[in-house]
Design an enzyme around this catalytic site. Structure first.
Site: not given
Length: 632
Positions: A2, A27, A81, A118-119, A505, A509, A512, A528, A627
């Site tokens: 946010c 963001r 957000w 925000n929060g 990673e 990606k 995402e 396994h 972000k």
């Protein structure tokens, strides 16, 4: 995540507010809004608080503001957000309070109090129930609306006093900016657990609040960083800052800093998306991160206390705390730290570490990794480690002015530049570069590396930008792979040793930005369990450098082929892995030893990027993601 922008001025501030929101779009957000005090420009008629909100992009909000002729010299704005409540206009900020028993007849009117936040407020349900008993009507599902009503209930002619009183009742994290209809030239801000900065305009005639100094680029470069528990009172031509207890803070305690947050850094240029631009910026980002380093010296990591040499001598182990992509950079660094520096290293997901019982050790170097330096979970984990008596702290971070840098004893600030795309690319590779430098510095301090070995490592690091350019030239081959991946819904990534975190990673990606389900495993774990998933419809990506585990990895690849799996292998030139039916091979330009992860991750970034493009997803702003994650 946010974004907040607020202002008190003597001019129409709406263009500044919405431009600030545009600079914070990277963001991630799913709604946006702005509120102004019309009387602040001497409006006739009602002259109260008015707002506009949208679940579309900021560009749509701008059109709405222009259509409704929204103007004011005092205002607040926000990109949200969603956490509490779905993305909807009713849940978008700014939120308002109309007093007990009142409900909005016109949602463009913002009542007594307008607020952005925000929060997350953890005790919002308890507060909501109490305020409802007092007659307050709730128009949203958010925790934020509770703060607006709480401030209204405590208001007695002084907004600053009401905000301070309300803060005493809030549990959780917040950065807020608040206006009141009876005070047209005043905005009050407060922060606890979420970042907030104060901007001083030219000549001190106007003042601003923002969650990120970048929101104020082109408006002011004079920034005051508010600390935990601070309150800020912005009025025409003046401002005050107090601590949590209400004690005024001097300019020496909260100095004005000149911060260059150029908006030009966010220009897309000739690229299709910011993510593509940032992938191709990695050679420069690595070069900038290593610029000026002639030798490995502890002073590279000195913070305000110039204590690196002493700290490196005192510590016996390393604890790395991070989230998401930064966590995977920490997992990679563990291999370096234990092999090169001989230091036992533990890597923890920050959001888990602070909530479990752990065994503290005062001779541990606590290393945090964060692109923004404001990641709420990582900051909380850092503070938890400090509370356990682990005082030696170091951060690898891309923002020199961030809370992470200010709160750690030592720091290495990477120079990736502004990263707009939600899926991190250049921030990750520069983190790896910083962590490798830390490894060499610790190895030197412990006497576990010779001057010849150190020189060889530095030479290899200086060659990284050239090596990365050669890897980027593989893009056409990866576009070919992406055309097949775009048709799939699942993928498996394999790596061994130092490259297992790179497989993790790569899977992150892909999921995402393309929304393809992807998992990563150590290749030796195939038999396994994961081997049961392998079919011709699920591509298997393998990272295959020419290292000590290559022959083991080849055996794992044969296990996949024997089950009809289709392999996509990133192989060093001398691995003797050849393309064949069901085996697609891209050859890396050169083997790069212990720095190989920095090169091998780039093709995985390009594969994810072009797969997402082929599927038509929103590459830079993938659904449900943000972000800078400033909430837990």
């Amino acid at each position: 995540m946010c974004g907040i922008v607020g202002a008190v001025a003597a001019r129409n501030i709406v263009p500044v507010l919405v431009q600030g929101l545009q600079r914070l779009e990277y963001r991630g957000y799913d709604s946006c809004g702005v509120a102004v005090h019309e009387a602040s420009l001497g409006a006739t008629g009602a002259g109260g608080l008015r707002r506009a909100r949208s679940t579309a992009r900021v560009a749509e909000l701008i059109a709405q503001v222009e259509h409704e002729h929204l103007q004011g010299a005092t205002g607040i704005a926000h990109t949200r957000w969603a956490t509490h409540g779905a993305p909807a206009v009713s849940n978008a900020h700014p939120h308002a309070s109309y007093g007990p028993g009142a409900a909005p007849a016109d949602i463009t009117q913002a009542g007594h109090v307008a607020l952005v936040h925000n929060g997350i407020i953890e005790n919002y349900e308890e507060l909501r129930a109490r305020l409802q008993q007092r007659g307050y009507v709730f128009a949203s599902q958010t925790d934020t609306e509770v703060i607006a009503h709480l401030i209204d209930s405590l208001y007695d002619g002084d907004l600053f006093a009401a905000v301070r009183a309300a803060a005493q009742e809030l549990r959780g994290a917040y950065a807020i900016a608040v206006m009141h209809k009876d005070e047209p030239h005043r905005v009050v801000g407060a922060r606890a657990g979420s970042p907030l900065v104060l901007g001083v305009g030219e000549g001190g005639a106007e003042h601003f609040l923002a969650s990120d100094a970048m929101a104020l680029a082109g408006v002011t470069d004079q920034i005051v960083y508010l600390e935990e528990g601070d309150f800020a009172d912005l009025q025409l031509g003046r401002y005050w800052i107090t601590d949590r207890a209400g004690r005024p803070l001097s300019a020496a305690q909260r100095p004005v800093r000149t911060v260059q947050a150029h908006s030009g850094a966010a220009e897309l240029g000739p690229y299709r998306h910011y993510m593509q631009k940032e992938i191709f910026e990695q050679p420069r980002a690595i070069a900038d991160t290593l610029d000026g380093i002639e030798a490995i010296v502890p002073e590279l990591f000195d913070g305000a206390h110039a204590a690196a040499w002493r700290v490196f001598r005192e510590i016996d182990r390393v604890l790395i705390l991070a989230c998401g992509t930064s966590y995977y950079s920490g997992c990679t660094a563990r291999y370096w730290l234990e092999e090169i520096a001989g230091i036992p290293t533990q890597v923890e997901v920050a959001s888990e570490y602070r909530y479990r019982t752990s065994v503290p050790d005062a001779r541990t170097l606590v290393v945090t990794i964060s692109q923004s330096g404001e990641t709420a979970d990582t900051l909380a984990a850092l503070r938890h480690a400090q509370s356990l008596g682990m005082k030696h702290t170091l951060t690898i971070c891309n923002v020199a002015t961030s809370a992470m840098v200010r709160e750690c004893e030592l720091a290495y600030v990477t120079r990736a530049g502004v990263e707009i795309g939600v899926a991190s690319t250049k921030a990750f590779t520069t983190q790896l570069a910083g962590l490798f430098l830390l490894t060499l510095a610790l190895a030197q301090a412990k006497g576990r590396i010779t001057s010849e070995q150190e020189a060889a490592h530095l030479t290899a690091m200086r060659h990284l930008p050239v090596a990365l350019q050669a890897v980027l030239a593989l893009e056409p081959q990866l576009i070919g792979w992406s055309e097949e991946f775009a048709k799939k819904e699942n993928a498996l990534f394999l790596g061994r040793g130092l490259h297992y975190p790179i497989a993790l990673e790569g899977a992150l990606k892909l999921k995402e930005i393309s929304y393809i389900h992807a998992e990563a495993y150590p290749a030796g774990e195939l038999k396994h369990g994961p081997l049961a998933l392998v079919t011709s419809s699920m591509p298997v990506v393998a990272v295959a450098p020419h290292d000590a585990l290559l022959e083991k990895l080849k055996s794992n690849l044969q296990e996949v082929r024997a089950r009809g799996g289709v392999l996509y292998v990133l192989a060093d030139a001398d691995t003797h892995i050849e393309s064949s039916e069901g085996m697609h091979v891209i050859r890396m330009p050169e083997h790069y030893g212990q720095l190989s992860p920095i090169l091998h991750v780039v093709p995985l970034q390009l594969l994810a990027y072009h797969t997402a493009c082929a599927r038509g997803t929103d590459v830079d702003k993938p659904r449900n993601l943000a972000k800078s994650v400033t909430v837990e």
